[in-house]
Enzyme design. Structure first.
Site, PDB file in Angstrom:
ATOM      1  N   ASN A  29       0.807  -1.225   0.000  1.00 55.50           N
ATOM      2  CA  ASN A  29       0.000   0.000   0.000  1.00 55.50           C
ATOM      3  C   ASN A  29       0.840   1.275   0.000  1.00 55.50           C
ATOM      4  O   ASN A  29       0.414   2.297  -0.537  1.00 55.50           O
ATOM      5  CB  ASN A  29      -0.972  -0.005   1.188  1.00 55.50           C
ATOM      6  CG  ASN A  29      -2.089  -1.010   0.979  1.00 55.50           C
ATOM      7  OD1 ASN A  29      -2.257  -1.543  -0.127  1.00 55.50           O
ATOM      8  ND2 ASN A  29      -2.858  -1.286   2.016  1.00 55.50           N
ATOM      9  N   CYS A 122     -15.706  -2.879  -4.934  1.00 53.18           N
ATOM     10  CA  CYS A 122     -14.872  -4.085  -4.984  1.00 53.18           C
ATOM     11  C   CYS A 122     -15.458  -5.076  -4.006  1.00 53.18           C
ATOM     12  O   CYS A 122     -16.505  -4.826  -3.408  1.00 53.18           O
ATOM     13  CB  CYS A 122     -13.417  -3.767  -4.677  1.00 53.18           C
ATOM     14  SG  CYS A 122     -13.130  -3.435  -2.952  1.00 53.18           S
ATOM     15  N   ARG A 127     -16.787   1.547  -1.660  1.00 53.49           N
ATOM     16  CA  ARG A 127     -15.558   2.336  -1.774  1.00 53.49           C
ATOM     17  C   ARG A 127     -15.682   3.615  -2.600  1.00 53.49           C
ATOM     18  O   ARG A 127     -15.093   3.762  -3.669  1.00 53.49           O
ATOM     19  CB  ARG A 127     -14.424   1.444  -2.283  1.00 53.49           C
ATOM     20  CG  ARG A 127     -14.329   0.171  -1.457  1.00 53.49           C
ATOM     21  CD  ARG A 127     -13.103  -0.615  -1.682  1.00 53.49           C
ATOM     22  NE  ARG A 127     -11.945  -0.037  -1.038  1.00 53.49           N
ATOM     23  CZ  ARG A 127     -10.779  -0.654  -0.948  1.00 53.49           C
ATOM     24  NH1 ARG A 127     -10.636  -1.840  -1.462  1.00 53.49           N
ATOM     25  NH2 ARG A 127      -9.764  -0.092  -0.347  1.00 53.49           N
ATOM     26  N   ARG A 406      -2.384 -10.597  -5.794  1.00 51.71           N
ATOM     27  CA  ARG A 406      -2.382  -9.129  -5.824  1.00 51.71           C
ATOM     28  C   ARG A 406      -1.491  -8.575  -4.715  1.00 51.71           C
ATOM     29  O   ARG A 406      -0.902  -7.513  -4.885  1.00 51.71           O
ATOM     30  CB  ARG A 406      -3.808  -8.600  -5.577  1.00 51.71           C
ATOM     31  CG  ARG A 406      -4.726  -8.676  -6.757  1.00 51.71           C
ATOM     32  CD  ARG A 406      -6.030  -7.987  -6.409  1.00 51.71           C
ATOM     33  NE  ARG A 406      -5.743  -6.769  -5.651  1.00 51.71           N
ATOM     34  CZ  ARG A 406      -6.498  -6.281  -4.687  1.00 51.71           C
ATOM     35  NH1 ARG A 406      -7.620  -6.872  -4.351  1.00 51.71           N
ATOM     36  NH2 ARG A 406      -6.153  -5.188  -4.039  1.00 51.71           N
TER      37      ARG A 406
HETATM   38  C1  UD1 Z   1      -6.528   1.713   2.059  1.00 52.38           C
HETATM   39  C2  UD1 Z   1      -5.761   0.434   1.792  1.00 52.38           C
HETATM   40  C3  UD1 Z   1      -6.604  -0.773   2.184  1.00 52.38           C
HETATM   41  C4  UD1 Z   1      -7.084  -0.632   3.627  1.00 52.38           C
HETATM   42  C5  UD1 Z   1      -7.778   0.711   3.845  1.00 52.38           C
HETATM   43  C6  UD1 Z   1      -8.164   0.962   5.289  1.00 52.38           C
HETATM   44  C7  UD1 Z   1      -4.422   1.073  -0.104  1.00 52.38           C
HETATM   45  C8  UD1 Z   1      -4.091   0.871  -1.522  1.00 52.38           C
HETATM   46  N1  UD1 Z   1      -5.446   0.371   0.387  1.00 52.38           N
HETATM   47  O1  UD1 Z   1      -7.664   1.701   1.197  1.00 52.38           O
HETATM   48  O2  UD1 Z   1      -5.800  -1.950   2.060  1.00 52.38           O
HETATM   49  O3  UD1 Z   1      -8.015  -1.675   3.909  1.00 52.38           O
HETATM   50  O4  UD1 Z   1      -6.910   1.780   3.429  1.00 52.38           O
HETATM   51  O5  UD1 Z   1      -7.056   0.840   6.114  1.00 52.38           O
HETATM   52  O6  UD1 Z   1      -3.738   1.802   0.589  1.00 52.38           O
HETATM   53  N2  UD1 Z   1     -14.491   6.213   2.211  1.00 52.38           N
HETATM   54  C9  UD1 Z   1     -15.540   7.050   1.924  1.00 52.38           C
HETATM   55  N3  UD1 Z   1     -15.324   8.066   1.021  1.00 52.38           N
HETATM   56  C10 UD1 Z   1     -14.108   8.271   0.434  1.00 52.38           C
HETATM   57  C11 UD1 Z   1     -13.045   7.406   0.768  1.00 52.38           C
HETATM   58  C12 UD1 Z   1     -13.271   6.378   1.659  1.00 52.38           C
HETATM   59  O7  UD1 Z   1     -16.642   6.874   2.428  1.00 52.38           O
HETATM   60  O8  UD1 Z   1     -13.980   9.200  -0.355  1.00 52.38           O
HETATM   61  C13 UD1 Z   1     -14.731   5.077   3.157  1.00 52.38           C
HETATM   62  C14 UD1 Z   1     -14.535   3.722   2.482  1.00 52.38           C
HETATM   63  O9  UD1 Z   1     -15.675   3.321   1.765  1.00 52.38           O
HETATM   64  C15 UD1 Z   1     -14.241   2.829   3.644  1.00 52.38           C
HETATM   65  C16 UD1 Z   1     -13.479   3.754   4.598  1.00 52.38           C
HETATM   66  O10 UD1 Z   1     -13.745   5.087   4.165  1.00 52.38           O
HETATM   67  O11 UD1 Z   1     -15.425   2.402   4.247  1.00 52.38           O
HETATM   68  C17 UD1 Z   1     -11.985   3.529   4.601  1.00 52.38           C
HETATM   69  O12 UD1 Z   1     -11.480   3.714   3.297  1.00 52.38           O
HETATM   70  P1  UD1 Z   1     -10.041   4.313   3.010  1.00 52.38           P
HETATM   71  O13 UD1 Z   1      -9.352   4.585   4.302  1.00 52.38           O
HETATM   72  O14 UD1 Z   1     -10.171   5.409   2.028  1.00 52.38           O
HETATM   73  O15 UD1 Z   1      -9.335   3.066   2.319  1.00 52.38           O
HETATM   74  P2  UD1 Z   1      -8.509   3.039   0.967  1.00 52.38           P
HETATM   75  O16 UD1 Z   1      -7.581   4.199   0.904  1.00 52.38           O
HETATM   76  O17 UD1 Z   1      -9.415   2.792  -0.171  1.00 52.38           O
END
Ligand code: UD1
Length: 430
Positions: A29, A122, A127, A406
């Site tokens: 990540n 996903c 997400r 992956r």
């Molecule tokens: C990253 C990691 C993933 C990990 C996650 C949480 C990478 C490539 N992936 O994913 O492995 O499981 O952090 O530790 O680094 N959300 C919203 N709106 C947004 C963005 C996020 O509602 O604009 C929500 C998501 O749906 C989810 C939560 O916030 O429920 C956490 O997501 P986020 O921290 O953004 O995870 P990722 O960056 O996608």
């Protein structure tokens, strides 16, 4: 006879103890975000300790499609973004890898225009990316989402984003990364409040600072970025993968084995180590970068996933596998993603006793699991099934390896090195 197409699968003969040592690879990540970050720089960037993974290769293809030249030498990758011209990331690649959406911040701040397809949902949840988009808008971007593509452009004649005060409704890892990258080249100061505090955020900030960015506070909930007008080339080493390390610690615990896990960062593993000790497996710190598991009787413990420094959602499935044979009842609650308990049905096929209600699973420890064919539903779920297979009586077959590949570099070779009875069947016929 079955007429389904042969698929690669892992065959595991369980209940063999492990021994020896395993070396942890670079963090997937971190590497994904930092690869996007190389777009910020006009000069060459060299990244070492890059893990060899399908996701990393896909991100490489995204960058190549934007005009970046990439040269790989073992685990060191060189990026030459001088010819970065394309502003549009291709849908077929972004749809394969959500993290490739993270290129939106660097492309926009460097070129003033970015077009990146919405990544879609996903296996673990819907997400959304609205926090990324709101952050860019706060910095003065004009954003129009149509035909499934996020079209962002910088308003005004300067062509530069403007620093802003941004409060995140939720400490999203990806949104924090997008805003950090966009703000490095913006005009003036950006303050992110309620920022994500994950080690990968600190790694991205350190990488950007190594190119001359001015970022402070990464790892706390307030990050301050003083925009600079350009960044210079760098040589940077990716941090160790805390999720891979945690997965091997759980493999040691579930097989009652003493193993050494090397090339780790202790501080990044504190939430996982604390939980392992509560469950009954001791984790000794041999030196700065090595841990030793000391097996013990496994007992139930509750787990609730939270943003860092809480218990990581990316370790929830692996710990659930461990709790299936830990004595007593454990409540596992997933609060970060809405659909991240799909491995429960597969663990039940191995004899686990689990009941799901909403986003919680009640795991009632059983004395032993029994091997069976199972299907991986997502990346970390596949690791959980492998771990469960190591402890199950008889033969477990794990299918759906595209998920595993992956995010785990050479998992079966690393486990074989520890003495596990595991092999890849390239053409498994279910
Ligand atoms: C990253 C990691 C993933 C990990 C996650 C949480 C990478 C490539 N992936 O994913 O492995 O499981 O952090 O530790 O680094 N959300 C919203 N709106 C947004 C963005 C996020 O509602 O604009 C929500 C998501 O749906 C989810 C939560 O916030 O429920 C956490 O997501 P986020 O921290 O953004 O995870 P990722 O960056 O996608």
């Amino acid at each position: 006879m079955s007429n389904s197409t042969p698929q690669p699968a892992l065959e595991i003969i369980g209940r063999h103890s492990l021994n020896g040592e395993v070396k942890i690879s670079g963090a997937k990540n971190s590497a994904l975000a930092i690869m996007a970050g190389t777009l910020l720089c006009g000069d060459d960037c060299r990244l070492s300790n890059m893990p060899c993974l399908a996701d990393i290769n896909t991100m490489g293809q995204v960058l190549a499609s934007l005009g970046v030249k990439i040269k790989k030498t073992g685990s060191t990758w060189e990026f030459n973004p001088r010819d970065l011209k394309a502003v549009k990331a291709p849908y077929d690649l972004v749809s394969q890898l959500r993290a490739s959406f993270f290129v939106i911040g660097p492309i926009l701040t460097r070129l003033g225009v970015a077009q990146v397809p919405l990544p879609g949902g996903c296996a673990i949840g819907s997400r959304p990316v609205e926090l990324h988009v709101r952050g860019l808008q706060a910095m003065g971007a004009n954003v129009i989402i149509e035909h499934g593509v996020v079209n962002a452009s910088v308003k005004g004649s300067s062509g530069r984003l403007k620093g802003a005060n941004i409060f995140l409704d939720y400490p999203s890892v990806g949104a924090t990364e997008t805003i950090i990258m966009a703000a490095t080249l913006a005009e003036g100061e950006t303050v992110i409040k309620n920022a994500a505090k994950e080690p990968e955020i600190v790694d991205l900030a350190n990488f950007c600072n190594s190119m001359g960015a001015k970022i402070t506070g990464a790892g706390t909930d307030t990050i301050i970025i003083q925009g600079v007008s350009r960044l210079h080339s760098t040589d940077y080493e990716i941090i160790p993968d805390r999720i891979e390390a945690g997965t091997f610690l759980v493999a040691g615990a579930i097989t009652h084995s003493e193993i050494l896990v090397t090339s780790i960062n202790y501080d990044h593993l504190i939430p996982a180590i604390a939980k392992l000790e509560e469950i009954g497996c001791r984790v000794l710190r041999e030196d700065e970068t090595t841990l030793r598991t000391i097996p013990g009787a496994l007992k139930a413990s509750d787990v609730e996933t939270l943003p860092h420094p809480g218990f990581p959602t990316d370790m929830q499935a692996q710990f659930m596998a461990l709790l299936t044979i830990s004595e007593g009842n454990s409540l596992v609650t997933e609060t970060v993603f809405e659909n991240r308990l799909r491995h429960v049905a597969e663990l039940k096929r191995l004899g686990a006793n689990i009941k799901v209600k909403g986003n919680s699973a009640l795991v009632c420890g059983v004395p032993m699991l029994s091997g069976a064919p199972v299907m991986a539903t997502d990346l970390r779920a596949s690791a959980a099934l492998v771990i469960a297979g190591l402890a199950a009586d008889g033969k477990t077959i794990v299918q759906g390896l595209q998920h595993l590949d992956r995010g785990y570099e050479n998992l079966e070779q690393k486990l074989q090195g520890l003495g596990a009875k595991i092999q890849r069947l390239p053409h498994y016929q279910p």
